[in-house]
Motif scaffolding. Structure first.
Motif, PDB file in Angstrom:
ATOM      1  N   VAL A  93     -23.173 -11.947  60.435  1.00 12.48           N
ATOM      2  CA  VAL A  93     -23.656 -12.132  59.092  1.00 12.48           C
ATOM      3  C   VAL A  93     -22.687 -12.914  58.351  1.00 12.48           C
ATOM      4  N   TYR A  94     -22.986 -13.025  56.954  1.00  7.23           N
ATOM      5  CA  TYR A  94     -22.149 -14.190  56.180  1.00  7.23           C
ATOM      6  C   TYR A  94     -21.795 -13.280  55.136  1.00  7.23           C
ATOM      7  N   ASP A  95     -20.219 -13.814  54.962  1.00  4.47           N
ATOM      8  CA  ASP A  95     -19.591 -13.145  53.614  1.00  4.47           C
ATOM      9  C   ASP A  95     -19.329 -14.167  52.619  1.00  4.47           C
ATOM     10  N   LYS A  96     -19.662 -13.818  51.343  1.00  6.84           N
ATOM     11  CA  LYS A  96     -19.468 -14.744  50.182  1.00  6.84           C
ATOM     12  C   LYS A  96     -18.066 -14.977  49.899  1.00  6.84           C
ATOM     13  N   THR A  97     -17.277 -14.615  50.536  1.00  4.18           N
ATOM     14  CA  THR A  97     -15.697 -14.981  50.271  1.00  4.18           C
ATOM     15  C   THR A  97     -14.852 -15.250  51.640  1.00  4.18           C
ATOM     16  N   CYS A  98     -14.001 -16.404  51.429  1.00  2.00           N
ATOM     17  CA  CYS A  98     -13.030 -16.495  52.722  1.00  2.00           C
ATOM     18  C   CYS A  98     -11.568 -16.087  52.394  1.00  2.00           C
ATOM     19  N   LYS A  99     -11.544 -15.237  51.269  1.00  2.00           N
ATOM     20  CA  LYS A  99     -10.144 -14.419  51.038  1.00  2.00           C
ATOM     21  C   LYS A  99      -9.896 -13.518  51.763  1.00  2.00           C
ATOM     22  N   PRO A 100      -8.691 -13.371  52.395  1.00  2.00           N
ATOM     23  CA  PRO A 100      -8.610 -12.363  53.470  1.00  2.00           C
ATOM     24  C   PRO A 100      -8.842 -10.920  52.887  1.00  2.00           C
ATOM     25  N   HIS A 101      -9.773 -10.152  53.587  1.00  2.00           N
ATOM     26  CA  HIS A 101     -10.035  -8.774  53.237  1.00  2.00           C
ATOM     27  C   HIS A 101     -10.526  -8.204  54.161  1.00  2.00           C
ATOM     28  N   ASP A 102     -10.577  -6.719  54.162  1.00  2.00           N
ATOM     29  CA  ASP A 102     -11.011  -5.974  55.482  1.00  2.00           C
ATOM     30  C   ASP A 102     -12.479  -5.456  55.259  1.00  2.00           C
ATOM     31  N   HIS A 103     -12.984  -5.028  56.176  1.00  2.00           N
ATOM     32  CA  HIS A 103     -14.436  -4.283  56.167  1.00  2.00           C
ATOM     33  C   HIS A 103     -14.618  -3.070  56.672  1.00  2.00           C
ATOM     34  N   PHE A 104     -15.750  -2.536  56.434  1.00  2.00           N
ATOM     35  CA  PHE A 104     -16.218  -1.055  56.716  1.00  2.00           C
ATOM     36  C   PHE A 104     -17.615  -1.426  57.473  1.00  2.00           C
ATOM     37  N   VAL A 105     -18.023  -0.883  58.609  1.00  2.00           N
ATOM     38  CA  VAL A 105     -19.059  -1.052  58.987  1.00  2.00           C
ATOM     39  C   VAL A 105     -19.938   0.328  59.556  1.00  2.00           C
ATOM     40  N   CYS A 106     -21.095   0.731  58.873  1.00  2.00           N
ATOM     41  CA  CYS A 106     -21.518   1.779  59.041  1.00  2.00           C
ATOM     42  C   CYS A 106     -22.066   1.740  60.376  1.00  2.00           C
ATOM     43  N   GLU A 126       0.414  -7.914  60.252  1.00  2.00           N
ATOM     44  CA  GLU A 126       0.627  -9.206  60.931  1.00  2.00           C
ATOM     45  C   GLU A 126       2.129  -9.142  61.399  1.00  2.00           C
ATOM     46  N   ALA A 127       2.913  -8.874  60.669  1.00  2.00           N
ATOM     47  CA  ALA A 127       4.567  -8.853  60.760  1.00  2.00           C
ATOM     48  C   ALA A 127       4.775  -7.897  61.788  1.00  2.00           C
ATOM     49  N   LYS A 128       4.018  -6.757  61.835  1.00  2.00           N
ATOM     50  CA  LYS A 128       4.586  -5.640  62.925  1.00  2.00           C
ATOM     51  C   LYS A 128       4.064  -6.208  64.099  1.00  2.00           C
ATOM     52  N   PHE A 129       2.968  -6.695  64.391  1.00  2.00           N
ATOM     53  CA  PHE A 129       2.333  -7.100  65.841  1.00  2.00           C
ATOM     54  C   PHE A 129       3.023  -8.386  66.314  1.00  2.00           C
ATOM     55  N   ALA A 130       3.356  -9.375  65.173  1.00  2.00           N
ATOM     56  CA  ALA A 130       4.116 -10.519  65.503  1.00  2.00           C
ATOM     57  C   ALA A 130       5.438 -10.260  66.380  1.00  2.00           C
ATOM     58  N   LYS A 131       6.144  -9.162  65.735  1.00  2.00           N
ATOM     59  CA  LYS A 131       7.452  -8.907  66.265  1.00  2.00           C
ATOM     60  C   LYS A 131       7.217  -8.161  67.628  1.00  2.00           C
ATOM     61  N   GLN A 132       6.392  -7.101  67.626  1.00  2.00           N
ATOM     62  CA  GLN A 132       6.236  -6.469  68.807  1.00  2.00           C
ATOM     63  C   GLN A 132       5.779  -7.105  70.075  1.00  2.00           C
ATOM     64  N   LEU A 133       4.965  -8.151  69.946  1.00  2.00           N
ATOM     65  CA  LEU A 133       4.439  -9.208  70.915  1.00  2.00           C
ATOM     66  C   LEU A 133       5.181 -10.373  70.867  1.00  2.00           C
ATOM     67  N   ASP A 134       6.098 -10.697  69.862  1.00  2.00           N
ATOM     68  CA  ASP A 134       6.814 -11.986  70.052  1.00  2.00           C
ATOM     69  C   ASP A 134       5.744 -12.893  70.006  1.00  2.00           C
ATOM     70  N   ILE A 135       4.945 -13.183  69.106  1.00  2.00           N
ATOM     71  CA  ILE A 135       3.867 -14.113  68.874  1.00  2.00           C
ATOM     72  C   ILE A 135       3.908 -14.407  67.370  1.00  2.00           C
ATOM     73  N   SER A 136       3.181 -15.546  67.093  1.00  2.00           N
ATOM     74  CA  SER A 136       2.840 -15.954  65.593  1.00  2.00           C
ATOM     75  C   SER A 136       1.430 -15.552  65.394  1.00  2.00           C
ATOM     76  N   ILE A 137       1.176 -14.893  64.171  1.00  2.00           N
ATOM     77  CA  ILE A 137      -0.024 -14.221  63.643  1.00  2.00           C
ATOM     78  C   ILE A 137      -0.316 -14.985  62.403  1.00  2.00           C
ATOM     79  N   GLU A 138      -1.399 -15.811  62.227  1.00  2.00           N
ATOM     80  CA  GLU A 138      -1.682 -16.295  61.029  1.00  2.00           C
ATOM     81  C   GLU A 138      -2.547 -15.402  60.072  1.00  2.00           C
ATOM     82  N   SER A 139      -3.275 -14.742  60.735  1.00  2.00           N
ATOM     83  CA  SER A 139      -4.410 -13.695  59.812  1.00  2.00           C
ATOM     84  C   SER A 139      -4.747 -12.682  60.543  1.00  2.00           C
ATOM     85  N   HIS A 140      -5.253 -11.791  59.796  1.00  2.00           N
ATOM     86  CA  HIS A 140      -6.054 -10.563  60.960  1.00  2.00           C
ATOM     87  C   HIS A 140      -7.218 -10.168  60.122  1.00  2.00           C
TER      88      HIS A 140
END
Length: 131
Positions: free
Chosen positions: A68-81, A99-113
């Protein structure tokens, strides 16, 4: 080198921006036909791809493997019924601390989620109660 603007692309972008729902290419195509636009399904797919590449809209895969297509590319989260499979934007602040929590825990760089919550939407919940 950018892509040339087209009337059909403007129709598609405009149509998506006027919708509250996340729509598939077929739903966008059918909506444009109902508005009297002379357009092919192939043109819709081609222009959706261009709009995604230009970061004007976003492409999202639902739990039912439906694109499906979302009208915005602004970072945001979703709910699916899980009943009707409709996707909703979650109107809460986007939490970059995830992002910071997982980056630290996994020792990786996260750009977005992209966080997607699953459950029964208000309409389906009300329908279930009514029966």
């Amino acid at each position: 080198m950018g892509t040339r603007n087209s009337v059909q692309r403007e129709w598609i972008y405009d149509y998506i921006q006027r919708q509250d729902a996340h729509l598939s290419a077929d739903e966008i195509y059918e909506g444009l036909l109902k508005e009297g636009k002379n357009i092919s399904l192939a043109t819709v797919y081609r222009n959706l791809s261009i709009l995604v590449d230009e970061y004007k809209i976003a492409s999202v895969m639902t739990d039912s493997k439906r694109q499906v297509y979302d009208k915005t590319c602004k970072p945001h989260d979703h709910f699916v019924c899980t009943k009707c499979h409709r996707m909703y934007d979650i109107d809460l602040p986007y939490d970059r601390s995830i992002e910071a929590k997982f980056a630290k825990q996994l020792d990786i760089s996260i750009e977005s989620h992209a966080l997607t919550l699953y459950g029964i939407c208000h309409d389906c919940h009300q329908e279930r109660r009514g029966k």
